[in-house]
Motif scaffolding. Sequence first.
Motif, PDB file in Angstrom:
ATOM      1  N   ASN A  28       0.548  -1.144   0.187  1.00 55.29           N
ATOM      2  CA  ASN A  28      -0.023   0.031  -0.159  1.00 55.29           C
ATOM      3  C   ASN A  28       0.585   1.374   0.027  1.00 55.29           C
ATOM      4  OD1 ASN A  28      -2.284  -1.685   0.646  1.00 55.29           O
ATOM      5  ND2 ASN A  28      -2.655  -1.836   2.499  1.00 55.29           N
ATOM      6  N   ILE A  29       2.110   1.192   0.871  1.00 55.74           N
ATOM      7  CA  ILE A  29       2.992   2.781   0.674  1.00 55.74           C
ATOM      8  C   ILE A  29       3.397   2.450  -0.613  1.00 55.74           C
ATOM      9  CG2 ILE A  29       4.862   3.669   1.759  1.00 55.74           C
ATOM     10  CD1 ILE A  29       4.467   2.090   4.628  1.00 55.74           C
ATOM     11  N   ILE A  30       3.765   1.870  -0.962  1.00 56.86           N
ATOM     12  CA  ILE A  30       4.272   1.692  -2.086  1.00 56.86           C
ATOM     13  C   ILE A  30       3.669   2.040  -3.429  1.00 56.86           C
ATOM     14  CG2 ILE A  30       5.160   0.878  -4.076  1.00 56.86           C
ATOM     15  CD1 ILE A  30       6.998  -1.041  -2.979  1.00 56.86           C
ATOM     16  N   SER A  31       2.506   1.840  -3.409  1.00 54.16           N
ATOM     17  CA  SER A  31       1.302   2.457  -4.426  1.00 54.16           C
ATOM     18  C   SER A  31       1.347   4.004  -4.012  1.00 54.16           C
ATOM     19  CB  SER A  31      -0.487   1.568  -4.407  1.00 54.16           C
ATOM     20  OG  SER A  31       0.041   0.194  -4.086  1.00 54.16           O
ATOM     21  N   VAL A  32       1.051   4.029  -2.934  1.00 52.44           N
ATOM     22  CA  VAL A  32       0.694   5.772  -2.751  1.00 52.44           C
ATOM     23  C   VAL A  32       1.858   6.596  -2.674  1.00 52.44           C
ATOM     24  CG1 VAL A  32       0.387   7.559  -0.630  1.00 52.44           C
ATOM     25  CG2 VAL A  32      -1.206   5.215  -0.564  1.00 52.44           C
ATOM     26  N   MET A  66       1.373   7.493  -6.930  1.00 52.02           N
ATOM     27  CA  MET A  66       0.409   7.655  -6.767  1.00 52.02           C
ATOM     28  C   MET A  66       0.886   8.872  -6.667  1.00 52.02           C
ATOM     29  SD  MET A  66      -3.079   6.250  -6.726  1.00 52.02           S
ATOM     30  CE  MET A  66      -2.690   5.485  -4.625  1.00 52.02           C
ATOM     31  N   THR A  67       1.569   9.330  -5.862  1.00 49.18           N
ATOM     32  CA  THR A  67       2.101  10.866  -5.509  1.00 49.18           C
ATOM     33  C   THR A  67       2.841  11.370  -6.446  1.00 49.18           C
ATOM     34  OG1 THR A  67       1.918  10.413  -3.075  1.00 49.18           O
ATOM     35  CG2 THR A  67       3.356  12.579  -3.558  1.00 49.18           C
ATOM     36  N   GLU A  68       4.232  10.275  -6.758  1.00 48.23           N
ATOM     37  CA  GLU A  68       4.996  11.105  -7.652  1.00 48.23           C
ATOM     38  C   GLU A  68       4.581  11.129  -9.398  1.00 48.23           C
ATOM     39  OE1 GLU A  68       8.694  11.588  -6.961  1.00 48.23           O
ATOM     40  OE2 GLU A  68       7.742  11.474  -5.196  1.00 48.23           O
ATOM     41  N   MET A  69       3.294  10.485  -9.798  1.00 49.20           N
ATOM     42  CA  MET A  69       2.757  10.542 -11.213  1.00 49.20           C
ATOM     43  C   MET A  69       2.276  12.260 -10.639  1.00 49.20           C
ATOM     44  SD  MET A  69       1.342   6.736 -10.863  1.00 49.20           S
ATOM     45  CE  MET A  69       0.625   7.293 -12.575  1.00 49.20           C
ATOM     46  N   VAL A  70       1.233  12.755  -9.919  1.00 46.31           N
ATOM     47  CA  VAL A  70       0.363  13.789  -9.702  1.00 46.31           C
ATOM     48  C   VAL A  70       1.456  14.258 -10.155  1.00 46.31           C
ATOM     49  CG1 VAL A  70      -0.814  15.163  -7.765  1.00 46.31           C
ATOM     50  CG2 VAL A  70      -1.404  12.614  -8.648  1.00 46.31           C
ATOM     51  N   ILE A  71       2.252  14.453  -9.080  1.00 44.68           N
ATOM     52  CA  ILE A  71       3.530  15.827  -8.635  1.00 44.68           C
ATOM     53  C   ILE A  71       4.319  15.998 -10.109  1.00 44.68           C
ATOM     54  CG2 ILE A  71       5.536  17.092  -7.640  1.00 44.68           C
ATOM     55  CD1 ILE A  71       5.055  14.895  -5.249  1.00 44.68           C
ATOM     56  N   ASN A  72       4.435  15.015 -11.200  1.00 42.80           N
ATOM     57  CA  ASN A  72       4.943  15.006 -11.740  1.00 42.80           C
ATOM     58  C   ASN A  72       4.309  15.602 -13.249  1.00 42.80           C
ATOM     59  OD1 ASN A  72       8.596  14.227 -12.275  1.00 42.80           O
ATOM     60  ND2 ASN A  72       7.185  12.864 -10.638  1.00 42.80           N
ATOM     61  N   PHE A  73       3.279  15.099 -13.047  1.00 44.01           N
ATOM     62  CA  PHE A  73       1.723  15.330 -14.055  1.00 44.01           C
ATOM     63  C   PHE A  73       1.346  17.294 -14.226  1.00 44.01           C
ATOM     64  CE2 PHE A  73      -0.414  11.106 -14.176  1.00 44.01           C
ATOM     65  CZ  PHE A  73       1.060  10.814 -15.056  1.00 44.01           C
ATOM     66  N   ILE A  79      -4.501  12.047 -15.524  1.00 44.07           N
ATOM     67  CA  ILE A  79      -5.661  11.835 -14.540  1.00 44.07           C
ATOM     68  C   ILE A  79      -5.117  10.891 -13.880  1.00 44.07           C
ATOM     69  CG2 ILE A  79      -7.973  11.775 -13.228  1.00 44.07           C
ATOM     70  CD1 ILE A  79      -8.939  13.183 -15.274  1.00 44.07           C
ATOM     71  N   VAL A  80      -4.865  11.183 -12.441  1.00 39.70           N
ATOM     72  CA  VAL A  80      -4.048   9.072 -11.320  1.00 39.70           C
ATOM     73  C   VAL A  80      -5.247   8.699 -10.622  1.00 39.70           C
ATOM     74  CG1 VAL A  80      -2.850   8.658  -9.641  1.00 39.70           C
ATOM     75  CG2 VAL A  80      -1.865  10.173 -11.199  1.00 39.70           C
ATOM     76  N   PHE A  81      -5.211   7.584 -11.028  1.00 38.72           N
ATOM     77  CA  PHE A  81      -7.272   7.133 -10.530  1.00 38.72           C
ATOM     78  C   PHE A  81      -5.737   5.260  -9.534  1.00 38.72           C
ATOM     79  CE2 PHE A  81      -8.325   8.189 -13.983  1.00 38.72           C
ATOM     80  CZ  PHE A  81     -10.277   8.409 -13.880  1.00 38.72           C
ATOM     81  N   PRO A  82      -6.340   5.438  -8.213  1.00 41.01           N
ATOM     82  CA  PRO A  82      -5.956   4.709  -7.015  1.00 41.01           C
ATOM     83  C   PRO A  82      -6.693   3.184  -7.470  1.00 41.01           C
ATOM     84  CG  PRO A  82      -8.283   5.774  -5.936  1.00 41.01           C
ATOM     85  CD  PRO A  82      -7.464   6.734  -7.466  1.00 41.01           C
ATOM     86  N   SER A  83      -6.166   1.909  -6.430  1.00 45.51           N
ATOM     87  CA  SER A  83      -6.598   0.713  -6.588  1.00 45.51           C
ATOM     88  C   SER A  83      -8.238   0.181  -6.045  1.00 45.51           C
ATOM     89  CB  SER A  83      -5.588   0.147  -5.370  1.00 45.51           C
ATOM     90  OG  SER A  83      -5.838   0.448  -4.190  1.00 45.51           O
ATOM     91  N   ASP A  84      -8.928   1.463  -6.193  1.00 39.37           N
ATOM     92  CA  ASP A  84     -10.257   1.392  -5.913  1.00 39.37           C
ATOM     93  C   ASP A  84     -11.666   1.057  -7.258  1.00 39.37           C
ATOM     94  OD1 ASP A  84     -10.924   0.448  -3.150  1.00 39.37           O
ATOM     95  OD2 ASP A  84     -11.333   2.535  -2.869  1.00 39.37           O
ATOM     96  N   GLN A  85     -10.436   1.740  -8.357  1.00 43.89           N
ATOM     97  CA  GLN A  85     -11.023   2.208  -9.969  1.00 43.89           C
ATOM     98  C   GLN A  85     -11.117   0.853 -10.592  1.00 43.89           C
ATOM     99  OE1 GLN A  85     -12.440   4.474 -11.351  1.00 43.89           O
ATOM    100  NE2 GLN A  85     -13.226   2.674 -12.740  1.00 43.89           N
ATOM    101  N   SER A 141      12.192   8.833 -10.085  1.00 41.42           N
ATOM    102  CA  SER A 141      12.617   8.419  -9.061  1.00 41.42           C
ATOM    103  C   SER A 141      12.384   6.372  -7.871  1.00 41.42           C
ATOM    104  CB  SER A 141      13.473   9.018  -8.009  1.00 41.42           C
ATOM    105  OG  SER A 141      12.614   9.676  -7.068  1.00 41.42           O
ATOM    106  N   VAL A 142      13.660   5.709  -8.497  1.00 41.07           N
ATOM    107  CA  VAL A 142      13.437   4.933  -7.761  1.00 41.07           C
ATOM    108  C   VAL A 142      12.616   4.796  -5.866  1.00 41.07           C
ATOM    109  CG1 VAL A 142      14.116   2.084  -7.165  1.00 41.07           C
ATOM    110  CG2 VAL A 142      14.129   2.954  -9.326  1.00 41.07           C
ATOM    111  N   GLU A 143      13.630   5.903  -5.034  1.00 39.60           N
ATOM    112  CA  GLU A 143      14.740   6.346  -4.057  1.00 39.60           C
ATOM    113  C   GLU A 143      12.212   6.671  -2.872  1.00 39.60           C
ATOM    114  OE1 GLU A 143      16.690   8.578  -0.813  1.00 39.60           O
ATOM    115  OE2 GLU A 143      17.541   9.049  -2.882  1.00 39.60           O
ATOM    116  N   SER A 144      12.011   7.274  -4.662  1.00 43.25           N
ATOM    117  CA  SER A 144      10.821   7.797  -3.808  1.00 43.25           C
ATOM    118  C   SER A 144      10.140   6.715  -3.621  1.00 43.25           C
ATOM    119  CB  SER A 144      11.043   8.987  -4.921  1.00 43.25           C
ATOM    120  OG  SER A 144       9.787   8.629  -5.916  1.00 43.25           O
ATOM    121  N   ILE A 145       9.738   6.047  -4.563  1.00 44.26           N
ATOM    122  CA  ILE A 145       8.944   4.836  -4.697  1.00 44.26           C
ATOM    123  C   ILE A 145       8.921   4.010  -4.036  1.00 44.26           C
ATOM    124  CG2 ILE A 145       8.083   2.097  -6.343  1.00 44.26           C
ATOM    125  CD1 ILE A 145       8.729   3.954  -8.734  1.00 44.26           C
TER     126      ILE A 145
END
Length: 208
Positions: free
Chosen positions: A55-59, A62-69, A77-83, A193-197
């Motif tokens: 769950n931490i890796i998923s969040v 998603m956070t890195e994707m939103v920031i970079n986008f 648009i980013v969607f979480p695991s409930d989609q 970055s892998v470190e952020s993931i």
Amino acid sequence: MTTQALEFTPPLKLSRPIRRYTLEQYLRKEARSIHKHEFIDGQIIKMPYAKGPHNIISVNMMTEMVINFRMLKEKYIVFPSDQLVYFPSLDAGVYADALAVCEKPLYWDDNQLLLINPILVVEVLSKSTSRYDRTGKFDKYKTLDSFREYVLIRQDECYAEVWFRESPGRWQETIITEMTGHLPLQSVGISVSVESIYLNVELKPKSS
């Protein structure tokens, strides 16, 4: 007088016929369920529970994707695991750990439950799902015209695979195993970055 021993034959066990549901029946049951289920070949299949690192890796992803986008001209648009992602040609539906669509989400239904146009899909691997994510689930995503990139991330060690569709039926694989590395997400024009993931995730040490 001779006595002949009779051979015992155990009764045949009759397997129960597999119950199959329609998409409408599945959606009604899923709306009432406290657990998530996938819809495959008319069957409703319960998803395994996800561990903390998963769950931490998923969040983080998603956070890195939103920031970079936010820095791009194009809209993603980013969607979480409930989609729920739906595959019209297969009449099947699955959940991804994270995904992105370009410009505008498209749905198969009027209730906006069944997404059909992900461009990028992220799956965090576990022992119970790793084989399925790499094969059966990947093949399902490939049936969507919009789908261009698939990211697979291990939760217990520094390892990620990125599959990018260069052309129809042709996929380029990139493997990253160093914490100082970056995931090249060519479908959306960013790198992560892998470190952020793996931020706040305790990984097992590499064997020397």
